[in-house]
Design a protein around this motif. Structure first.
Motif, mmCIF file in Angstrom:
data_model
loop_
_atom_site.group_PDB
_atom_site.id
_atom_site.type_symbol
_atom_site.label_atom_id
_atom_site.label_comp_id
_atom_site.label_asym_id
_atom_site.label_seq_id
_atom_site.Cartn_x
_atom_site.Cartn_y
_atom_site.Cartn_z
ATOM 1 N N ASP A 1 1.015 2.529 3.279
ATOM 2 C CA ASP A 1 0.529 1.308 3.927
ATOM 3 C C ASP A 1 -0.624 1.600 4.879
ATOM 4 O O ASP A 1 -1.114 2.725 4.977
ATOM 5 C CB ASP A 1 1.673 0.576 4.642
ATOM 6 C CG ASP A 1 2.220 1.361 5.818
ATOM 7 O OD1 ASP A 1 1.518 2.258 6.299
ATOM 8 O OD2 ASP A 1 3.349 1.062 6.245
ATOM 9 N N PHE A 2 -1.041 0.571 5.564
ATOM 10 C CA PHE A 2 -2.197 0.710 6.436
ATOM 11 C C PHE A 2 -1.800 0.799 7.893
ATOM 12 O O PHE A 2 -2.579 0.485 8.765
ATOM 13 C CB PHE A 2 -3.148 -0.478 6.255
ATOM 14 C CG PHE A 2 -4.034 -0.313 5.070
ATOM 15 C CD1 PHE A 2 -5.072 0.597 5.105
ATOM 16 C CD2 PHE A 2 -3.827 -1.053 3.941
ATOM 17 C CE1 PHE A 2 -5.886 0.760 4.003
ATOM 18 C CE2 PHE A 2 -4.634 -0.899 2.843
ATOM 19 C CZ PHE A 2 -5.675 0.014 2.863
ATOM 20 N N ILE B 1 -10.465 -3.484 1.881
ATOM 21 C CA ILE B 1 -10.232 -2.220 2.589
ATOM 22 C C ILE B 1 -9.612 -1.195 1.642
ATOM 23 O O ILE B 1 -10.017 -0.042 1.587
ATOM 24 C CB ILE B 1 -9.298 -2.435 3.805
ATOM 25 C CG1 ILE B 1 -9.995 -3.314 4.842
ATOM 26 C CG2 ILE B 1 -8.914 -1.100 4.438
ATOM 27 C CD1 ILE B 1 -9.121 -3.675 6.036
ATOM 28 N N ARG B 2 -8.642 -1.652 0.882
ATOM 29 C CA ARG B 2 -7.962 -0.734 -0.047
ATOM 30 C C ARG B 2 -8.950 -0.115 -1.029
ATOM 31 O O ARG B 2 -8.910 1.076 -1.298
ATOM 32 C CB ARG B 2 -6.910 -1.500 -0.843
ATOM 33 C CG ARG B 2 -5.609 -1.611 -0.135
ATOM 34 C CD ARG B 2 -4.459 -1.557 -1.139
ATOM 35 N NE ARG B 2 -3.242 -1.200 -0.441
ATOM 36 C CZ ARG B 2 -2.145 -1.932 -0.438
ATOM 37 N NH1 ARG B 2 -2.104 -3.047 -1.099
ATOM 38 N NH2 ARG B 2 -1.080 -1.531 0.217
ATOM 39 N N PRO C 1 -7.929 -11.084 0.472
ATOM 40 C CA PRO C 1 -9.252 -10.505 0.189
ATOM 41 C C PRO C 1 -9.606 -9.327 1.099
ATOM 42 O O PRO C 1 -10.178 -8.344 0.634
ATOM 43 C CB PRO C 1 -10.212 -11.677 0.414
ATOM 44 C CG PRO C 1 -9.459 -12.669 1.221
ATOM 45 C CD PRO C 1 -8.013 -12.479 0.902
ATOM 46 N N LYS C 2 -9.226 -9.409 2.384
ATOM 47 C CA LYS C 2 -9.587 -8.309 3.294
ATOM 48 C C LYS C 2 -8.829 -7.038 2.923
ATOM 49 O O LYS C 2 -9.414 -5.964 2.855
ATOM 50 C CB LYS C 2 -9.227 -8.687 4.735
ATOM 51 C CG LYS C 2 -10.203 -9.636 5.377
ATOM 52 C CD LYS C 2 -9.780 -9.851 6.806
ATOM 53 C CE LYS C 2 -10.403 -11.116 7.353
ATOM 54 N NZ LYS C 2 -9.685 -11.595 8.538
ATOM 55 N N THR C 3 -7.544 -7.208 2.704
ATOM 56 C CA THR C 3 -6.722 -6.051 2.341
ATOM 57 C C THR C 3 -7.269 -5.399 1.081
ATOM 58 O O THR C 3 -7.392 -4.174 0.998
ATOM 59 C CB THR C 3 -5.264 -6.487 2.067
ATOM 60 O OG1 THR C 3 -4.875 -7.365 3.106
ATOM 61 C CG2 THR C 3 -4.334 -5.320 1.984
#
Lengths: 363, 299
Positions: free
Chosen positions: B254-255, B234-235, B229-231
């Motif tokens: 990527d991050f 942020i995405r 969920p966090k990824t």
């Protein structure tokens, strides 16, 4: 911990082999070589990784023991050298890359330490400064009660000025290490430090956090420098408070460390299967990960940065002179956490000194 | 010795049905046109016991006569079948597991011989853990899930993981995989995502699957969003913020640290002025600044 000792034909003639077998109180099984171990023993194990950790294979290593730590692609290198005399470890940590890295499941211990010392002597005489350790593919002191190798190596290395030898461990076996006060070289004992929650859940067979801290106090009394490695930092519910508390505990025992490293948990894709299969209760893979440029999975970059900043700030408050460095993080992480030009900070001089015959490398 | 028998003279035993799933079309056509050319393998007797050739046997009519190679016992018949099939059309890993398990269960070979000879002959690693995986897959998988996995030629390791699931979870997975018509890689991806979601949420796989029914779009994407969920958050935010610049700048995938840098390729000197303007615009973008402050505590 060790249930069986296997001795290869080449190792059988060494006195050190007999010394280890006597200390272990185990009747050794003689085998031709490591291939015979694979064929006759290893393939009949239902959990080769776990059971192999209880097998000690005494062998002779014919290659070079000393090499540069390979680091990882695109990440900042800390200029560390490693001695591959032992490979594998009796401790069973869920996050350990050796599970997917090694192709022999027993702990392979090279008894031809005379060859090692000759090789090291040549290296030490050439370099004015070298920082090295045995903890890359093994725990440096896990087998100390059986082999006494850590003490032998330390006794040898600290006689050379400019040598900084680190024995990195998760054990508390420091009682028999030699006193190194006044020696020309520097002996350092490094511990992987984790909150008790992680030790209990992810590090089977290791010393407890209190035992490690207690051992670090004993080592300091014997004249050793102390290093702590918060590696891997594992994200679990409440991890931030737990790691900050851990840092406080560490510096309540030691005003300054020789160095302290930080690294978030990261893994190669091949490790995942081992964790799932062998550690059903592990929380290691519960976090959110992204695949990075070196192919390894890491926690989300913003989350790592945010937490490392808090952690580093805490360390700087408690012990401004302790060199803190990242293991396997990129230059951008350094900049964001430590500030621009952090790598040029004089406090990091002992970590990043490059002398002797090394090629100059950009950071 | 090869002898001809009528179909109804031949006995069958499901233990030897190693092939599951659909019968290949070319096999059906061949039997229809030519009948059975290559002898079936059976244990000798007045009514031979069929060991190899079940798919071809099932395609025959009652009155058809077929060539049968007769072996002295089950052990010899299985060995011959393994040799023949590994030469003609190698088994899938699931089928290999079936063979190994049946050989082990019936003690046709000592365990050592299974490790030394049978597993390597089947192209598997001759070690205890592989033998145990074979046995676990056959003993631990429900027949429904076993069939689903066999049809997709699932690898042994994946099947062994699923064999450790409780029967109700296996039933849910079998329904999910076949209902969604997943490919093998989708099955593996979905299971890899379901397991940590189950652990985190303290739910069962069937409950998670039930929730997925409410989501629209690709089900693997939905699982990705549930698992990360966090990824995802942020995405999505970053994606929306950078949307105006997408066509003009390149972003790393990527991050990692460099994800917050961007680059552009200049095809002519004139473009430099445009790019400089764009970079100035980005540097003044307060929404981007707020985003970076929030996620990186960036000052």
């Amino acid at each position: 911990m060790i249930e069986k000792i296997f001795v290869t034909e080449a190792a059988a003639k060494y006195d050190y082999t007999k010394e280890i077998c006597d200390r272990a109180g185990l009747e050794p099984e003689f085998i031709r070589d490591d291939t015979a171990y694979r064929k006759e023993v290893e393939r009949f194990l239902s959990d080769p990784v776990g059971q192999g950790k209880r097998h000690l294979l005494l062998d002779v290593f014919k290659g070079e023991f000393f090499r540069k730590c390979p680091g990882t692609k695109g990440k900042v290198c800390c200029n560390y050298y490693v001695i591959d005399q032992t490979t594998n470890c009796p401790f069973d940590c869920s996050y350990c890359f050796l599970q997917s890295y090694l192709n022999l499941r027993a702990i392979r211990f090279a008894v031809n330490v005379g060859d090692l010392f000759r090789e090291l002597e040549a290296v030490f005489k050439k370099h004015r400064f070298v920082r090295l350790g045995t903890g890359e593919l093994a725990d440096s002191l896990a087998l100390e009660p059986l082999t006494g190798f850590g003490s032998k190596l330390m006794n040898f290395a600290v006689e050379f000025p400019g040598v900084v030898l680190e024995l990195k461990t998760k054990s508390a076996y420091v009682e028999n290490l030699p006193d190194v006060h006044g020696k020309p070289g520097r002996g350092v004992i490094g511990w992987t430090m984790e909150p008790s929650h992680v030790v209990a859940l992810e590090e089977r067979g290791t010393a407890t956090l209190d035992e490690r801290l207690e051992a670090s106090a004993i080592a300091a009394e014997k004249g050793y420098g102390i290093a702590f490695h918060l590696d891997p930092v594992v994200f679990f519910p409440g991890f931030e408070a737990a790691y900050l508390e851990l840092v406080e505990e560490m510096f309540s025992r030691h005003r300054t460390l020789d160095w302290m490293s930080l690294a978030g948990f990261r893994y190669e894709p091949s490790l995942k299967g081992y964790v799932e299969e062998r550690f059903p209760g592990s929380e290691l893979l519960d976090g959110e990960f992204l695949r990075c440029s070196d192919g390894k999975y890491r926690y989300l970059f913003p989350e790592r940065i945010r937490f490392f900043r808090r952690l580093v700030k805490k360390v700087k408050q408690l012990s401004p002179k302790t060199p803190v460095y990242f293991c396997m993080e990129d230059a951008r992480t350094w900049d964001l956490v430590m500030g621009e030009n952090a790598l040029a900070d004089p406090v990091l001089e002992p970590i990043f000194s490059r002398e002797g015959n090394d090629e100059k490398q950009g950071m | 010795m090869v002898k001809f028998f009528y179909k109804n003279q031949i006995r069958t035993d499901d233990r030897f049905r190693f092939h599951r799933g659909d019968v290949p079309g070319n096999l059906v056509r061949s039997v229809e046109r030519e009948g059975i050319l290559l002898p079936l393998i059976a244990v000798a007797g007045e009514q031979p016991l069929l060991v190899d050739g079940y798919r071809r046997f099932d395609l025959l009519s009652e009155g058809d006569s077929v060539p049968v190679r007769q072996m002295r016992d089950e052990d010899a018949a299985v060995r011959a079948a393994v040799e023949l099939n590994m030469l003609a059309s190698p088994y899938s890993e699931m089928e290999k597991a079936g063979i190994v398990a049946v050989v082990h269960e019936n003690a046709w070979m000592p365990e050592r011989e299974i490790l030394d000879k049978l597993l390597p002959r089947l192209g598997l690693k001759g070690c205890q853990s592989v033998l145990e995986n074979c046995i676990n897959v056959v003993d631990g998988l429900s027949s429904v899930l076993l069939n689903v996995l066999m049809a997709k030629k699932a690898p042994l390791k994946f099947a062994a993981r699923l064999a450790g699931e409780f029967p109700e979870e296996q039933a849910a997975l079998a329904g999910f995989f076949s209902g969604r018509r997943f490919s093998l890689s989708q099955m593996i991806q979905a299971y890899d995502l379901l397991v940590p979601i189950r652990k985190r949420d303290g739910a069962t796989i069937s409950v998670i699957i039930e929730k997925l029914k409410e989501t629209k779009g690709d089900v693997i994407d939905a699982l990705q969003r549930m698992r990360f969920p966090k990824t995802t958050g942020i995405r999505m935010k970053l994606g929306a913020l950078l949307l105006p610049y997408r066509e003009k700048l390149s972003f790393p995938p990527d991050f990692e640290g460099d994800a917050f840098r961007f680059s552009c390729r200049l095809k002519s000197p004139e473009q430099a002025v445009d790019c400089a303007r764009l970079l100035h615009e980005i540097s003044q973008d307060s929404s981007l600044f707020r985003f970076l402050s929030e996620y990186l505590d960036n000052d």
